[in-house]
Motif scaffolding. Structure first.
Motif, PDB file in Angstrom:
ATOM      1  N   ASP A  83       0.860  -1.192   0.000  1.00 13.93           N
ATOM      2  CA  ASP A  83       0.000   0.000   0.000  1.00 13.93           C
ATOM      3  C   ASP A  83       0.893   1.237   0.000  1.00 13.93           C
ATOM      4  OD1 ASP A  83      -1.849   1.982   0.321  1.00 13.93           O
ATOM      5  OD2 ASP A  83      -2.613   1.290   2.244  1.00 13.93           O
ATOM      6  N   TYR A  84       0.889   1.956  -1.101  1.00 11.25           N
ATOM      7  CA  TYR A  84       1.742   3.133  -1.227  1.00 11.25           C
ATOM      8  C   TYR A  84       1.033   4.444  -0.870  1.00 11.25           C
ATOM      9  CZ  TYR A  84       5.207   0.225  -3.623  1.00 11.25           C
ATOM     10  OH  TYR A  84       6.146  -0.726  -3.932  1.00 11.25           O
ATOM     11  N   ASP A  85      -0.212   4.354  -0.398  1.00 12.52           N
ATOM     12  CA  ASP A  85      -0.951   5.562  -0.024  1.00 12.52           C
ATOM     13  C   ASP A  85      -0.554   6.025   1.371  1.00 12.52           C
ATOM     14  OD1 ASP A  85      -2.375   5.627  -2.399  1.00 12.52           O
ATOM     15  OD2 ASP A  85      -3.987   4.350  -1.620  1.00 12.52           O
ATOM     16  N   ASN A  86      -0.512   7.326   1.537  1.00 13.12           N
ATOM     17  CA  ASN A  86      -0.265   7.941   2.844  1.00 13.12           C
ATOM     18  C   ASN A  86       0.983   7.395   3.533  1.00 13.12           C
ATOM     19  OD1 ASN A  86      -2.506   9.644   2.688  1.00 13.12           O
ATOM     20  ND2 ASN A  86      -3.868   8.106   3.559  1.00 13.12           N
TER      21      ASN A  86
ATOM     22  N   GLY B 282       0.497  12.211   3.415  1.00 10.90           N
ATOM     23  CA  GLY B 282      -0.651  12.597   2.604  1.00 10.90           C
ATOM     24  C   GLY B 282      -0.335  13.733   1.641  1.00 10.90           C
TER      25      GLY B 282
ATOM     26  N   ASN C 205      -4.174   6.792   8.760  1.00 14.22           N
ATOM     27  CA  ASN C 205      -4.495   5.592   8.008  1.00 14.22           C
ATOM     28  C   ASN C 205      -5.507   4.700   8.720  1.00 14.22           C
ATOM     29  OD1 ASN C 205      -2.937   5.515   5.490  1.00 14.22           O
ATOM     30  ND2 ASN C 205      -1.171   5.668   6.828  1.00 14.22           N
TER      31      ASN C 205
END
Length: 495
Positions: free
Chosen positions: A381-384, A399, A472
């Motif tokens: 998971d590369y988000d946030n 973010g 997250n």
């Protein structure tokens, strides 16, 4: 058959013959070969070995144009995170010595810093990590080959030693994790001949002296910050904005703090020529775009921090069909880190659209090995993903920046909460806290989802990790007043 095999072994050991490691059955010799011995590659290799797979790692450091070389471990260990944070700590200790007098400590003046002592200690620690990585590979029965790797075909890797000895190995799966190297502005006369990069700075035996750091990247500001902090005359030359890609309000606060603590900035300037004087100092000529003038000064060291390029030139990717971004040179991968060629994968800084961060490379490498050999389906998971710029006053964020949020959702649809604060440790020492700041970028809708959190202050790297977890896991949606959250945050920081 046994006699034929022994004869083949003797032939393979004869000087001048190419060594081919391939099973007689025609099967590939290894389950996994990793090209690149940085954080991501090593993590992937060791994780794969945990599943009982036969794994090899090829790693070779091409010396910098100035001849600097190092051992196993990649950028982070040798010329990145580790030496940078240790030298950043050296600068923080210098500031602490000034503060100590306000707390009753008698510090003899003037305080002097010895580069060679710091450098030797840092370099010794890095070498211990090099050795530690080799021991770990050995313990996990991962074959380590100190060779430059390139592709002969989609299942075959050609390894070449410094002495020119060639080894051919085959694998069912291959992971590319060669990372990146600093760019040189080769269009500038004297840049390559007389300049250094971060690949060289951390391995200098003697002080760089009066230093010009060219570039506005995090590498530029981090290095300039600790050089100033240990007492060196340091100038940053920026052609455009600082910390491109980061929140620009926060970036401005970072540079303001650096200026107030002694780092000089040449803004909207770019170098045109570097010359070596008889005194061995370097004369730099640059243009000031605001004034339209040409200016010069001399420095002991010129360091280029104008970006990094993926280390792909010698891999022969085009011959096997691995697709890259023609503009960046980075390898195009999907959500599972797979390239355009089946069974060939890429992780870390060399991949397009991924954050250039050690922890993400390590996590991606481990998850890839688990998907290949551990019957896992979990994707990275590369988000946030939180990140920190280790300037004298650290900047941590997770973010979206305010600019990115406005671009994605429209400026009328975002709300920004902000607060200045004064860390308790700044009070007795009467340190300036005008750049200690935090902001939270949110959607204006009723749930006010947090899009980004930004923090400037001491230990920002530690602080932002906790809030990244919160964003997250807990704070992705809030129904209560976000102002209360910021008040609580400010209270915690000042107690």
């Amino acid at each position: 058959m046994a006699a034929l095999w022994r004869r083949r072994e003797r032939l393979l050991r004869m000087p001048g013959l190419r060594l081919t490691v391939r099973a007689l059955s025609g099967k590939n010799e290894y389950d996994l070969v990793v090209i690149g011995g940085g954080s991501g590659g090593l993590a992937c290799a060791k994780e794969a070995a945990q599943f009982g797979r036969k794994v090899a790692v090829l790693d070779y450091v091409e010396p910098s144009p100035q001849g600097t070389k190092w051992g196993l471990g990649g950028t982070c260990v040798n010329v990145g995170c580790i030496p940078k944070k240790l030298m950043h700590q050296a600068a923080l200790l210098g500031s602490a010595l000034k503060d100590a007098q306000h707390y009753g400590w008698s510090i003899a003046q003037p305080v002097h810093h010895t580069w060679s002592v710091m450098a030797q200690a840092v370099q010794n620690y890095v070498k211990s990590l090099n050795w530690g990585h080799r021991v770990q590979l050995q313990d996990k029965k991962v074959k380590y080959l100190n060779m430059r790797g390139s592709f002969s075909d989609p299942h075959t890797v050609r390894g070449l030693t410094k002495a020119g000895k060639e080894t051919i190995i085959t694998a069912e799966n291959i992971v590319i994790a060669t990372g990146g190297r600093p760019k040189y502005p080769t269009h500038i006369a004297g840049a390559l001949e007389y300049g250094i990069t971060s690949d060289d700075l951390f391995w200098l035996k003697e002080s760089p002296g009066k230093t010009l750091v060219v570039g506005a990247s995090y590498v530029s500001l981090e290095c300039a910050g600790f050089l100033t902090g240990i007492g060196l005359d340091t100038t940053v030359m920026m052609r455009s904005i600082p910390l491109r890609g980061f929140d620009q309000q926060m970036a401005s606060l970072v540079t303001e703090h650096m200026e107030s603590y002694g780092t000089k900035f040449l803004k909207r300037c770019f170098p045109t020529k570097v010359e070596k004087l008889k005194s061995n100092r370097l004369k730099v000529t640059w243009k000031n775009t605001d004034l339209g003038t040409e200016e010069t000064d001399s420095f002991d060291t010129v360091m280029w921090a104008v970006g990094r390029a993926p280390d792909t030139e010698t891999l022969n990717l085009e011959t096997i069909g691995v697709k890259t971004n023609s503009e960046t040179g980075k390898i195009i991968v999907d959500a599972s880190e797979a390239t355009s060629v089946p069974h060939i994968y890429a992780i870390g800084d060399i991949t397009e659209g991924r954050p250039e961060l050690t922890p993400t490379a390590i996590a991606a490498g481990k998850l890839l090995a688990r998907r290949l050999f551990g019957q896992s389906s979990e994707l990275m998971d590369y988000d946030n993903v939180p990140t920190t710029v280790f300037t004298p006053l650290e900047y941590g964020c997770v973010g979206l920046s305010e600019e990115a949020a406005a671009q994605c959702y429209g400026s009328d649809n975002i709300e920004v909460y902000h607060a200045y604060y004064k860390p308790l440790e700044f009070t007795v020492a009467e340190r300036d806290a005008s750049q200690c700041y935090m902001k939270m970028v949110c959607l204006r809708e009723s749930e006010q989802r947090i899009l980004g959190l930004h923090f400037i202050g001491p230990n920002a790297g530690e602080v932002i990790q906790g809030f990244a977890l919160g964003i997250n896991r807990c704070f992705s949606k809030l129904s209560k007043d976000l102002h209360d959250f910021l008040v609580l945050l400010e209270y915690k920081l000042t107690m």
